[in-house]
Design a protein around this motif. Structure first.
Motif, PDB file in Angstrom:
ATOM      1  N   ILE A  71       0.665  -1.215   0.050  1.00 32.94           N
ATOM      2  CA  ILE A  71       0.012  -0.097  -0.096  1.00 32.94           C
ATOM      3  C   ILE A  71       0.916   1.335   0.006  1.00 32.94           C
ATOM      4  O   ILE A  71       0.566   1.989  -0.687  1.00 32.94           O
ATOM      5  CB  ILE A  71      -1.038  -0.313   1.066  1.00 32.94           C
ATOM      6  CG1 ILE A  71      -1.886  -1.063   0.885  1.00 32.94           C
ATOM      7  CG2 ILE A  71      -1.725   1.359   1.287  1.00 32.94           C
ATOM      8  CD1 ILE A  71      -3.071  -1.412   2.259  1.00 32.94           C
ATOM      9  N   THR A  72       1.836   1.178   0.755  1.00 29.07           N
ATOM     10  CA  THR A  72       2.738   2.468   0.822  1.00 29.07           C
ATOM     11  C   THR A  72       3.496   2.610  -0.548  1.00 29.07           C
ATOM     12  O   THR A  72       3.435   3.661  -0.916  1.00 29.07           O
ATOM     13  CB  THR A  72       3.757   2.330   1.796  1.00 29.07           C
ATOM     14  OG1 THR A  72       3.398   1.909   3.208  1.00 29.07           O
ATOM     15  CG2 THR A  72       4.830   3.214   1.908  1.00 29.07           C
ATOM     16  N   ASN A  73       3.754   1.431  -1.259  1.00 31.49           N
ATOM     17  CA  ASN A  73       4.537   1.600  -2.592  1.00 31.49           C
ATOM     18  C   ASN A  73       3.601   2.209  -3.493  1.00 31.49           C
ATOM     19  O   ASN A  73       3.808   3.250  -4.281  1.00 31.49           O
ATOM     20  CB  ASN A  73       5.092   0.090  -2.983  1.00 31.49           C
ATOM     21  CG  ASN A  73       6.517  -0.151  -2.125  1.00 31.49           C
ATOM     22  OD1 ASN A  73       7.003   0.457  -1.450  1.00 31.49           O
ATOM     23  ND2 ASN A  73       6.728  -1.529  -2.295  1.00 31.49           N
ATOM     24  N   GLN A  74       2.303   1.655  -3.239  1.00 30.50           N
ATOM     25  CA  GLN A  74       1.255   2.439  -4.279  1.00 30.50           C
ATOM     26  C   GLN A  74       1.072   3.593  -4.131  1.00 30.50           C
ATOM     27  O   GLN A  74       0.793   4.398  -5.129  1.00 30.50           O
ATOM     28  CB  GLN A  74       0.172   1.471  -4.153  1.00 30.50           C
ATOM     29  CG  GLN A  74      -0.045   0.252  -5.033  1.00 30.50           C
ATOM     30  CD  GLN A  74      -1.307  -0.570  -4.718  1.00 30.50           C
ATOM     31  OE1 GLN A  74      -2.201  -0.599  -3.573  1.00 30.50           O
ATOM     32  NE2 GLN A  74      -1.773  -1.476  -5.770  1.00 30.50           N
ATOM     33  N   GLU A  75       0.962   4.173  -2.901  1.00 33.48           N
ATOM     34  CA  GLU A  75       0.692   5.436  -2.611  1.00 33.48           C
ATOM     35  C   GLU A  75       1.712   6.457  -2.959  1.00 33.48           C
ATOM     36  O   GLU A  75       1.656   7.599  -3.574  1.00 33.48           O
ATOM     37  CB  GLU A  75       0.539   5.652  -0.867  1.00 33.48           C
ATOM     38  CG  GLU A  75      -0.894   5.000  -0.438  1.00 33.48           C
ATOM     39  CD  GLU A  75      -2.012   5.788  -1.372  1.00 33.48           C
ATOM     40  OE1 GLU A  75      -2.085   6.841  -1.512  1.00 33.48           O
ATOM     41  OE2 GLU A  75      -3.181   4.744  -1.535  1.00 33.48           O
TER      42      GLU A  75
ATOM     43  N   ALA B  54       1.781   9.442  -5.634  1.00 31.49           N
ATOM     44  CA  ALA B  54       2.037  10.581  -5.280  1.00 31.49           C
ATOM     45  C   ALA B  54       3.189  11.077  -6.410  1.00 31.49           C
ATOM     46  O   ALA B  54       3.045  12.241  -6.694  1.00 31.49           O
ATOM     47  CB  ALA B  54       2.635  10.702  -3.978  1.00 31.49           C
ATOM     48  N   ASN B  55       3.941  10.114  -6.721  1.00 30.26           N
ATOM     49  CA  ASN B  55       5.263  10.590  -7.797  1.00 30.26           C
ATOM     50  C   ASN B  55       4.577  10.716  -9.098  1.00 30.26           C
ATOM     51  O   ASN B  55       4.888  11.757  -9.843  1.00 30.26           O
ATOM     52  CB  ASN B  55       5.983   9.221  -7.905  1.00 30.26           C
ATOM     53  CG  ASN B  55       7.199   9.297  -6.665  1.00 30.26           C
ATOM     54  OD1 ASN B  55       7.101  10.061  -6.005  1.00 30.26           O
ATOM     55  ND2 ASN B  55       7.583   8.047  -6.681  1.00 30.26           N
ATOM     56  N   LEU B  56       3.600   9.963  -9.471  1.00 29.41           N
ATOM     57  CA  LEU B  56       2.654  10.357 -10.658  1.00 29.41           C
ATOM     58  C   LEU B  56       2.094  11.749 -10.720  1.00 29.41           C
ATOM     59  O   LEU B  56       1.994  12.682 -11.459  1.00 29.41           O
ATOM     60  CB  LEU B  56       1.631   9.226 -10.994  1.00 29.41           C
ATOM     61  CG  LEU B  56       2.135   8.174 -11.578  1.00 29.41           C
ATOM     62  CD1 LEU B  56       1.246   6.896 -11.767  1.00 29.41           C
ATOM     63  CD2 LEU B  56       3.079   8.523 -12.875  1.00 29.41           C
ATOM     64  N   VAL B  57       1.330  12.165  -9.482  1.00 33.39           N
ATOM     65  CA  VAL B  57       0.647  13.474  -9.422  1.00 33.39           C
ATOM     66  C   VAL B  57       2.081  14.645  -9.288  1.00 33.39           C
ATOM     67  O   VAL B  57       1.674  15.420 -10.368  1.00 33.39           O
ATOM     68  CB  VAL B  57      -0.175  13.347  -8.116  1.00 33.39           C
ATOM     69  CG1 VAL B  57      -0.472  14.762  -7.872  1.00 33.39           C
ATOM     70  CG2 VAL B  57      -1.201  12.509  -8.116  1.00 33.39           C
ATOM     71  N   VAL B  58       2.986  14.135  -8.842  1.00 36.59           N
ATOM     72  CA  VAL B  58       4.093  15.342  -8.950  1.00 36.59           C
ATOM     73  C   VAL B  58       4.653  15.517 -10.303  1.00 36.59           C
ATOM     74  O   VAL B  58       4.917  16.549 -10.841  1.00 36.59           O
ATOM     75  CB  VAL B  58       5.147  14.978  -7.895  1.00 36.59           C
ATOM     76  CG1 VAL B  58       6.469  15.733  -8.262  1.00 36.59           C
ATOM     77  CG2 VAL B  58       4.564  14.976  -6.316  1.00 36.59           C
TER      78      VAL B  58
END
Length: 192
Positions: free
Chosen positions: A58-62, A66-70
């Protein structure tokens, strides 16, 4: 041996059997509890391990989300900056000195005359007097007339008299071609 002695002996024997059964039962209960505790410890360890894996997943997915959003925000900011540079470049080309505009318009009209011998020249409102002067001065452009002004930053759009052919030599078209061919290089320079 008296009856009382036989009763006492039977009692004693019963008590010993009860104690032996209790001891045996206690041993079995302790063994069952020990096995249950061991199984519970295995289940807890397995559950903890699975929970750890799930939490990591879950942490990796989040983090990925977040990296994609950034990355999307950075790309949008870069695109906005490139759009501003494009608009500023187009405005700067349109605001070049009158001598440059006259020479550029003359060259563009001569170039258009090689493809369209007679036609209508459209330019922006600011450049109409310059185009009229060029057309009256150059005999090779005698087949051209000035048409209605168009909304371009500079340059000309020449249309054949029959409307079958149109050549767009506007500054926006030229800048667009240069922009498309050099966009990756400009992006690499600006954002490397």
């Amino acid at each position: 041996m008296g009856l009382e002695a036989v009763v006492n002996e039977i009692r004693e024997k019963g008590r010993k059997e009860v104690e032996a059964t209790r001891a045996e039962t206690r041993a079995e209960v302790e063994e069952i509890l020990k096995d249950a505790q061991a199984r519970a410890a295995e289940l807890k360890a397995s559950a903890d391990e699975e929970a750890g894996r799930a939490a990591t997943h879950i942490t990796n997915q989040e983090v990925s989300a977040a990296n994609l959003v950034v990355k999307r925000q950075v790309l949008n900011a870069q695109k906005m900056l490139l759009d501003q540079v494009y608009s500023a470049s187009l405005a700067a080309v349109g605001d070049l000195p009158a001598e440059f505009q006259e020479k550029a318009l003359t060259d563009l009209l001569k170039r258009a005359a090689k493809e369209i011998k007679k036609g209508v020249v459209h330019t922006n409102k600011r450049d109409i007097p310059v185009v009229e002067e060029i057309l009256s001065r150059l005999k090779t452009l005698s087949g051209y007339t000035v048409g209605d002004p168009v909304d371009i930053p500079g340059g000309v759009i020449v249309e054949s008299n029959d409307g079958a052919l149109q050549i767009d030599y506007s500054y926006g078209t030229f800048l667009g071609e240069v922009w498309e061919s050099g966009l990756k290089d400009a992006s690499d320079i600006l954002f490397a």
